[in-house]
Design a protein around this motif. Structure first.
Motif: not given
Length: 81
Positions: A1-25
């Motif tokens: 099943m396709t995951q629509l949310q992903s947790t981005l981790t900033c390589p500079r400060c390490g902050h993590r934020e879960t975002e909903t990904m676009p499915v068509d762009a």
């Protein structure tokens, strides 16, 4: 099943934020909500989710599941497979 949310981790400060990904762009840019750094895809990746996310973008997830060489933006990668 396709995951629509992903947790981005900033390589500079390490902050993590879960975002909903676009499915068509592709999402080429993302501003870190902690330090303000603008994230861009690493060389060879199609979007910020493929570079910094816990899960790659939906088109790449689907391509991997189906065994396709399709990239996020719809082109085929030459020499892959």
């Amino acid at each position: 099943m396709t995951q629509l949310q992903s947790t981005l981790t900033c390589p500079r400060c390490g902050h993590r934020e879960t975002e909903t990904m676009p499915v068509d762009a592709c999402q080429f840019f993302y501003d870190c909500k902690s330090c303000g750094s603008m994230l861009r895809p690493l060389e060879g990746d199609c979007c910020v989710y493929c570079s910094y996310g816990s899960d790659p973008c939906p088109p790449i997830q689907e391509a991997r599941t189906g065994g396709s060489t399709k990239t996020c933006c719809g082109a085929s990668q030459a020499g892959t497979r």
